[in-house]
Design a protein around this motif. Structure first.
Motif: not given
Length: 509
Positions: A341-365
Motif C-alpha cells: 500500500t505504501i509503495v503503490l501510493q508512492y508510485l502514483t506520485q511518480q507518473t507523468q500526469k502527476e508531474k505535469e499537474r505539479l508544474q501547472t499548480y506551481f505556475a498558477e500559484n
C-alpha cells in the motif's frame, strides 16, 4: 587563579547548602510539581544562591554551571548503585537548576545541559528514570525555547544521542516515548524531523538465504523435489521484494518494474490460495455444512486468541525452514500488504500526469514554494530511468498506472479478509493513505507553516449585529406562545395557576 577558586567554591557551597534544605520524594519517583515545592525552592534559593551569585552576570553563569556539574558528579561517584536516593538527589538538583535559569542566576539551557551530561553517565535503566523527569518537567524545560538555536538544539541533540543508545527491538516503548516527546515539543513544521529531501532508508536490508548452491538429494521423490523447487523459487521471489520496498525509486526503471510486476502476481496468487484454504474452499475443508461450521468455529477461536495476544516482530525471520509457516501467518501477510500500500501510493506520485499537474499548480500559484530537493529527486529519477533504458519514457507510464490501480484494489480486498479485526484495520489503512496525500502535498510545498496570523480588529469599529436571527428582536422570548405569556406580565402567574388551564404551576407554599 585564586579569585576563580574562591568564587567557584563560594557558589558551589551555596548551591550544595541549598540542595540540602530542599525536601525530596521518599519513593524515589519524580516529585510532583506543586506551589509548595516551588515556594520552598524559591525561599532557600533566594536566601543562599542570591547572596553568592550576581543576577544576570554571564561571568557568574559559568561558575554556576561548573558547580552544578561538580555536585552531580560527586553524587554518582559516591553512590554504590543507581538507587532511589541517587535519583532523589538528581531530581532536586535539576529542579534547582531550573529555578536558577528562570531567575537569571544561570544560563537558560543549564537544565538541559546537565540532563544531557547525566544521561551519558547512567545506565539505560537509569536513563529511563530521567526520561520520566523530562516528561514531567516538559513545560518548564522548554519555556521560551526556539527550535533552531539554544535550548532547542540542546534538547534535539540529547534525545538523538539517547535514541542511539537504545535498541529498537528491546527498548521499543522507550524509543516511542522519546519520539512522542519530541513531536509534542517541536512544532509540526520543524524541518529537522520532516525529511525534506524524501530520502529512503536504503540501509534497511533484508538478508535471506541463497538457495542456488543447495543441491537436492537423489533419494527425494521427484514430485516432492519439484514441490521443494517451487517453494524455493517462491521464497526467493517473496523476500526479493524487500529490495524494492526499502528503495521504491528503483521501480522507476522499466526493467525493475517488470520484475516487480511478475513477482507481485506470483505472491498474490499464493495469498489468494491461502485465503481460499482458510475460508474452507481448499482441500483441507471439503465444503460440507458440518465442516464449514467447524471451520468457522476454529477461525473465530483463532481470531479471539489473536485479539488477546500482543504480536511484535522486530525484523523478518527469513529462514527457508520457516517460510511455509510464515506464509500462513495472517500478521505477516498483512504486513506485506501494508508495504504494498505504501509503495503503490508512492508510485502514483511518480507518473507523468502527476508531474505535469505539479508544474501547472506551481505556475498558477506563485505564493506556493516548490520543494526543490524533493521534486528534484523525482525529476532526476525520471532522467536516470530514461538514460538506463534507450527509448523508454521517463516516469510511470499510463499502462503501468492502470496496473498499479488494479493492484491497489486487490490489496484493499485482501486486507479486508485477513483477521483479526479485518474491517477495522482496512479502514485505518485507507485513512492513513488519504492522510498521506495531504502530507505529500504539504512537503511538495516546502512544509509551509499551519499557523495563521490573528485577524486585526480596528479600535472603535461597532460590533456587527445579526440581521436574521429572531433573538435580536425586542420582546422575543423564543416562540409566539412564550411571547404572549411574557406580554401578560404579572397576570401570567394567575393564569397558569388557574384550574381550568391545562398545566398547573404549584406554588412553593
Amino acid at each position: 587563579m585564586n579569585t576563580f577558586n574562591s568564587t567557584f567554591h563560594a557558589i558551589r557551597s551555596a548551591i550544595a547548602q541549598t540542595l540540602g534544605l530542599i525536601s525530596s520524594s521518599a519513593s524515589g519517583s519524580v516529585p510532583k510539581l506543586s506551589q509548595r515545592r516551588d515556594d520552598q525552592i524559591a525561599a532557600v534559593g533566594s536566601q543562599n544562591i542570591a547572596a553568592a551569585v550576581q543576577k544576570g552576570s554571564k561571568s557568574h553563569w559559568e561558575y554556576v554551571s561548573l558547580a552544578f556539574k561538580s555536585i552531580w558528579e560527586s553524587y554518582i561517584k559516591d553512590a554504590e548503585a543507581e538507587s532511589d536516593t541517587l535519583f532523589q538527589q538528581l531530581y532536586t538538583l535539576l529542579d534547582l537548576s531550573i529555578w536558577c535559569s528562570e531567575h537569571e542566576y544561570a544560563d537558560a539551557a543549564l537544565s538541559l545541559s546537565l540532563l544531557e551530561d547525566i544521561l551519558d553517565s547512567v545506565t539505560i535503566d537509569g536513563a529511563e528514570r530521567l526520561l520520566d523527569y523530562l516528561e514531567a518537567r516538559r513545560d518548564r524545560l522548554t519555556m521560551g525555547m526556539e527550535p533552531s538555536k539554544g535550548k532547542g538544539l540542546t534538547l534535539l541533540r540529547m534525545c538523538n544521542e539517547y535514541l542511539k543508545r537504545l535498541s529498537k527491538t528491546k527498548h521499543t516503548v522507550t524509543c516511542g516515548r522519546i519520539l512522542i516527546f519530541l513531536a509534542n515539543v517541536f512544532p509540526l513544521t520543524e524541518r529537522s524531523g520532516v525529511n525534506l529531501k524524501g530520502d529512503f532508508n536504503v540501509e534497511n536490508l533484508t538478508h535471506f538465504e541463497d538457495l542456488t548452491s543447495s543441491g537436492l538429494s537423489m533419494d527425494v521423490d521427484s514430485d516432492e523435489a519439484e514441490q521443494d523447487k517451487k517453494i524455493d523459487e517462491l521464497y526467493k521471489t517473496f523476500w526479493g521484494l524487500q529490495k524494492y520496498f526499502s528503495n521504491p525509486i528503483l521501480l522507476i526503471n522499466p526493467d525493475n518494474f517488470a520484475k516487480f510486476q511478475q513477482a507481485t502476481e506470483i505472491i498474490f496468487t499464493e495469498f489468494d490460495r491461502i485465503l481460499l484454504e482458510i475460508d474452507g474452499v481448499g482441500m483441507d475443508f471439503p465444503g460440507s455444512r458440518a465442516d464449514s461450521s467447524q471451520g468457522k468455529r476454529k477461525r473465530d477461536a483463532e481470531r479471539a486468541s489473536s485479539d488477546r495476544q500482543e504480536h511484535f516482530f522486530p525484523k523478518f525471520l527469513t529462514s527457508r525452514n520457516l517460510f511455509q509457516l510464515e506464509l500462513k501467518d495472517p500478521l505477516l501477510r498483512r504486513q506485506i500488504l501494508t508495504q504494498y500500500t505504501i509503495v503503490l501510493q508512492y508510485l502514483t506520485q511518480q507518473t507523468q500526469k502527476e508531474k505535469e499537474r505539479l508544474q501547472t499548480y506551481f505556475a498558477e500559484n506563485p505564493k506556493a514554494q516548490p520543494n526543490k530537493p524533493l521534486l528534484g529527486q523525482t525529476i532526476s529519477s525520471f532522467a536516470g530511468a530514461a538514460a538506463s533504458t534507450s527509448g523508454a519514457t521517463a516516469g510511470i507510464t499510463e499502462e503501468q498506472e492502470r496496473w498499479i490501480n488494479d493492484i491497489r484494489s486487490r490489496v484493499a480486498k485482501m486486507v479486508e479478509r485477513i483477521p483479526p479485526r479485518e474491517r477495522s484495520f482496512a479502514k485505518s489503512l485507507t485513512t492513513l493513505v488519504s492522510h498521506e496525500k495531504h502530507w505529500i502535498k504539504w512537503k511538495n510545498e516546502s512544509c509551509l507553516s499551519f499557523e495563521k496570523e490573528a485577524s486585526k480588529v480596528e479600535d472603535g469599529l461597532p460590533k456587527r449585529k445579526l440581521e436574521v436571527s429572531l433573538a435580536t428582536q425586542k420582546d422575543n422570548i423564543g416562540n409566539a406562545r412564550l411571547n404572549r405569556m411574557w406580554a401578560m406580565g404579572r397576570e401570567m402567574q394567575h393564569t397558569i395557576q388557574d384550574k381550568n388551564q391545562r398545566f398547573v404551576c404549584l406554588s412553593s407554599g
